[in-house]
Write an enzyme that holds these catalytic residues in place. Structure first.
Site, PDB file in Angstrom:
ATOM      1  N   ASP A  13     -28.251  -6.194  -2.102  1.00  4.55           N
ATOM      2  CA  ASP A  13     -28.923  -6.626  -0.875  1.00  4.55           C
ATOM      3  C   ASP A  13     -28.485  -5.851   0.359  1.00  4.55           C
ATOM      4  O   ASP A  13     -28.480  -6.376   1.481  1.00  4.55           O
ATOM      5  CB  ASP A  13     -28.700  -8.138  -0.632  1.00  4.55           C
ATOM      6  CG  ASP A  13     -29.194  -8.967  -1.801  1.00  4.55           C
ATOM      7  OD1 ASP A  13     -30.164  -8.551  -2.454  1.00  4.55           O
ATOM      8  OD2 ASP A  13     -28.604 -10.037  -2.043  1.00  4.55           O
ATOM      9  N   LYS A  16     -31.576  -1.629   0.418  1.00  8.67           N
ATOM     10  CA  LYS A  16     -32.051  -0.462  -0.347  1.00  8.67           C
ATOM     11  C   LYS A  16     -33.576  -0.329  -0.269  1.00  8.67           C
ATOM     12  O   LYS A  16     -34.110   0.767  -0.120  1.00  8.67           O
ATOM     13  CB  LYS A  16     -31.619  -0.581  -1.821  1.00  8.67           C
ATOM     14  CG  LYS A  16     -30.118  -0.641  -2.012  1.00  8.67           C
ATOM     15  CD  LYS A  16     -29.738  -0.887  -3.458  1.00  8.67           C
ATOM     16  CE  LYS A  16     -30.135  -2.225  -4.010  1.00  8.67           C
ATOM     17  NZ  LYS A  16     -29.465  -3.387  -3.411  1.00  8.67           N
ATOM     18  N   ASN A  38     -34.167  -9.409 -11.379  1.00  6.80           N
ATOM     19  CA  ASN A  38     -33.058  -9.995 -10.604  1.00  6.80           C
ATOM     20  C   ASN A  38     -32.998  -9.339  -9.227  1.00  6.80           C
ATOM     21  O   ASN A  38     -32.484  -9.912  -8.274  1.00  6.80           O
ATOM     22  CB  ASN A  38     -31.716  -9.836 -11.339  1.00  6.80           C
ATOM     23  CG  ASN A  38     -31.445  -8.424 -11.849  1.00  6.80           C
ATOM     24  OD1 ASN A  38     -32.326  -7.577 -11.844  1.00  6.80           O
ATOM     25  ND2 ASN A  38     -30.226  -8.169 -12.287  1.00  6.80           N
ATOM     26  N   GLY A  40     -34.343  -7.922  -5.620  1.00  6.53           N
ATOM     27  CA  GLY A  40     -35.324  -8.324  -4.606  1.00  6.53           C
ATOM     28  C   GLY A  40     -35.223  -7.318  -3.475  1.00  6.53           C
ATOM     29  O   GLY A  40     -34.245  -7.336  -2.731  1.00  6.53           O
ATOM     30  N   HIS A  41     -36.167  -6.413  -3.397  1.00  2.96           N
ATOM     31  CA  HIS A  41     -36.110  -5.333  -2.408  1.00  2.96           C
ATOM     32  C   HIS A  41     -37.173  -5.564  -1.334  1.00  2.96           C
ATOM     33  O   HIS A  41     -38.372  -5.526  -1.621  1.00  2.96           O
ATOM     34  CB  HIS A  41     -36.298  -3.974  -3.106  1.00  2.96           C
ATOM     35  CG  HIS A  41     -35.177  -3.656  -4.061  1.00  2.96           C
ATOM     36  ND1 HIS A  41     -35.126  -2.521  -4.822  1.00  2.96           N
ATOM     37  CD2 HIS A  41     -34.035  -4.345  -4.341  1.00  2.96           C
ATOM     38  CE1 HIS A  41     -34.012  -2.533  -5.541  1.00  2.96           C
ATOM     39  NE2 HIS A  41     -33.340  -3.631  -5.273  1.00  2.96           N
ATOM     40  N   THR A  42     -36.722  -5.799  -0.121  1.00  4.20           N
ATOM     41  CA  THR A  42     -37.630  -6.172   0.960  1.00  4.20           C
ATOM     42  C   THR A  42     -38.079  -4.945   1.745  1.00  4.20           C
ATOM     43  O   THR A  42     -37.265  -4.080   2.088  1.00  4.20           O
ATOM     44  CB  THR A  42     -36.919  -7.144   1.931  1.00  4.20           C
ATOM     45  OG1 THR A  42     -36.246  -8.131   1.156  1.00  4.20           O
ATOM     46  CG2 THR A  42     -37.891  -7.803   2.882  1.00  4.20           C
ATOM     47  N   GLN A 225     -29.290  -3.812  -7.443  1.00  4.94           N
ATOM     48  CA  GLN A 225     -27.949  -4.416  -7.301  1.00  4.94           C
ATOM     49  C   GLN A 225     -27.034  -3.481  -6.494  1.00  4.94           C
ATOM     50  O   GLN A 225     -27.523  -2.771  -5.626  1.00  4.94           O
ATOM     51  CB  GLN A 225     -27.334  -4.747  -8.678  1.00  4.94           C
ATOM     52  CG  GLN A 225     -28.015  -5.917  -9.395  1.00  4.94           C
ATOM     53  CD  GLN A 225     -29.309  -5.550 -10.092  1.00  4.94           C
ATOM     54  OE1 GLN A 225     -29.334  -4.671 -10.920  1.00  4.94           O
ATOM     55  NE2 GLN A 225     -30.386  -6.251  -9.776  1.00  4.94           N
ATOM     56  N   GLY A 303     -33.554 -17.096  -3.165  1.00  9.77           N
ATOM     57  CA  GLY A 303     -33.487 -17.898  -1.943  1.00  9.77           C
ATOM     58  C   GLY A 303     -32.105 -18.481  -1.685  1.00  9.77           C
ATOM     59  O   GLY A 303     -31.894 -19.230  -0.729  1.00  9.77           O
TER      60      GLY A 303
END
Ligand code: GDP
Ligand code: IMO
Ligand code: MG
Length: 432
Positions: A13, A16, A38, A40-42, A225, A303
């Site tokens: 997190d 990236k 697994n 989660g790239h925003t 990750q 979340g």
């Protein structure tokens, strides 16, 4: 050899997704090499926010090829969902997305086993996983009983692969977790439905990557990750089940080590971690709360609230060594805007010894006392700054301090979630 790898240098997190999306504009190919949904790239642009879990973060740039490599574990439902979401915003995936025919598939029993193990607190070590079946799926890969995407091409062979697993999985799930595995036919039929969705995207990515490299295409390998979650180099056993560090790009995409030109490390201006496991600079006080609140530190996948702490230079130095980092990318400096004092951990003190290299021993990591340097905060706005010269002097000093301490320069300083909130100090490749 324009091949670059972007890796997370902490516990994931780091931002990236934002950085890879930003670089994607100037490359031909963006390729995921490990992990699964697994991640989660925003990515934020034009006042919109997208979170990608499996599909590479170059997908929002027209004409860029996105590759899911052999090292990724693919969950059919998650992939289909993500494809639908992208198609709903008019992204045509055909010709843009390819998936390795050697990737392992996450089966429903992997998720059940992952979640079951996490619930049985006391019997098993709780890791705080995402519950997505990542560990059990990689375990089957290593045990050589996994089902691969290429198996979908041959119905008879696919059936035999599922048969080889079904009996054992249903007995284990029942006896250990009291869970009933769906009937064989149901599981098999779901795979046959998935096959219809995915077959046209399957390619031999070993051949493809080799060809792209020989054509001198610009390739960006997207790590999921972070280094401290790497199964070999991270805070084992509180890690994920793949090699998230740069070496994973070679095995997970069939890119020979001799073809990698650049390795870039993404690091937050402080530290976060989700799930269990040692975290020497964790703050359980008002500062930690402020980092979490201002940084919106909630997992993009589950979340869950992320644990927050000060920047850890022991972690960063270690990540530089493990990955062979050429340049750093600092994210979320704006989250520190309201801090009077900012601390940086330079060593771990344990039983009279100060460790500046990452110890393997969990006992040290769990019980050490961080040794800090203290820095006066800038108490001014950096959010949205696009030019290094426009940063407050003390923020510049913080960046310079980190760069000196880590003996590595920064290529980007990120000042907000949006693509535009970026200070770029150099190009991705020397000639771009
Ligand atoms: P990833 O898994 O490494 O791609 O990171 P995540 O997307 O899980 O988490 C990073 C979060 O920080 C996301 O909500 C991003 O939109 C946000 N973000 C990225 N860079 C910055 C930045 O420089 N400043 C701020 N305030 N937020 C950022
Ligand atoms: P991105 O790519 C942060 C963490 C989980 C847990 C451990 C093992 O968005 O940075 P797993 O489900 O992989 O078996 O969980 O790893 N974890 C992440 N933490 N960012 C991620 O991905 C993560 N992927 C897994 O919270 O502690
Ligand atoms: Mg994430």
């Amino acid at each position: 050899m324009p091949v670059a790898v972007v890796v997370g240098m902490q516990w994931g997190d780091e931002g990236k997704g934002k950085i890879i999306d930003l670089f994607a504009e100037n490359v031909d190919v963006v390729a995921r090499y490990q992990g699964g949904h697994n991640a989660g790239h925003t990515i934020c642009f034009d006042e919109k926010e997208f979170v990608l879990h499996l599909i590479p973060s170059g997908i929002f740039h027209e004409g860029k090829l996105c590759v899911i490599g052999n090292g990724v574990v693919v969950d059919p439902m998650a992939l289909a969902d993500e494809m639908r979401q992208l198609e709903a915003v008019d992204i045509d995936l055909e010709g843009r997305l390819v998936i390795s025919d050697r990737a392992n598939i996450i089966m429903p029993y992997h998720g059940v086993s992952d979640q079951g193990r996490e619930k049985e607190n006391g019997k098993f070590q709780k890791i705080g996983t995402t519950g997505r079946g990542i560990g059990p799926s990689y375990a089957d890969k290593i045990a050589r009983i996994g089902i691969r995407t290429c198996d979908l091409r041959d119905e008879k062979y696919l059936r035999s692969r599922l048969e080889a697993n079904y009996e054992e999985k249903s007995q284990v799930l029942k006896s250990l977790y009291g869970q009933q595995l769906p009937g064989f036919d149901g599981l098999f039929n779901d795979l046959m439905v998935f096959r219809e969705v995915i077959l046209k995207y399957l390619v031999d990515t070993q051949v493809l990557m080799n060809k792209l490299i020989s054509q001198n295409k610009k390739i960006l390998c997207e790590g999921a990750q972070g280094t401290m979650l790497d199964v070999d180099h991270g805070t084992y056993p509180f890690v994920t089940s793949s090699n998230s560090s740069s070496g994973g790009a070679c095995t997970g995409l069939a890119i020979p080590p001799t073809k990698i030109d650049r390795v870039l490390g993404v690091v937050k201006a402080y530290t976060t971690r989700v799930g269990e496991g040692p975290f020497p600079t964790e703050l359980l006080d008002a500062d930690g709360e402020q980092l979490g609140k201002v940084g919106h530190e909630f997992g993009a996948t589950t979340g869950r609230q992320r644990r927050c702490g000060w920047f850890d230079a022991v972690v960063a130095r270690y990540a530089i060594q493990i990955n062979g980092i050429d340049a750093l990318i600092l994210t979320k400096i704006d989250v520190l805007d309201g801090f009077k004092t900012i601390k940086v951990c330079t060593g771990y003190k344990f039983e009279g010894t100060v460790y500046s290299d990452m110890p393997a021993d969990p006992k040290i990591l769990e019980n050490c006392e961080p040794v800090y340097t203290e820095h006066e905060g800038w108490m001014e706005k950096t959010a949205g700054t696009k030019d290094f010269d426009d940063l407050p002097e003390k923020a510049k000093n913080y960046v310079k301090y980190l760069s000196d301490l880590l003996e590595t320069s920064f290529l980007i300083v990120s000042t907000g979630p949006d693509r535009e909130d970026t200070i770029q100090l150099g190009p991705l490749f020397a000639d771009s």
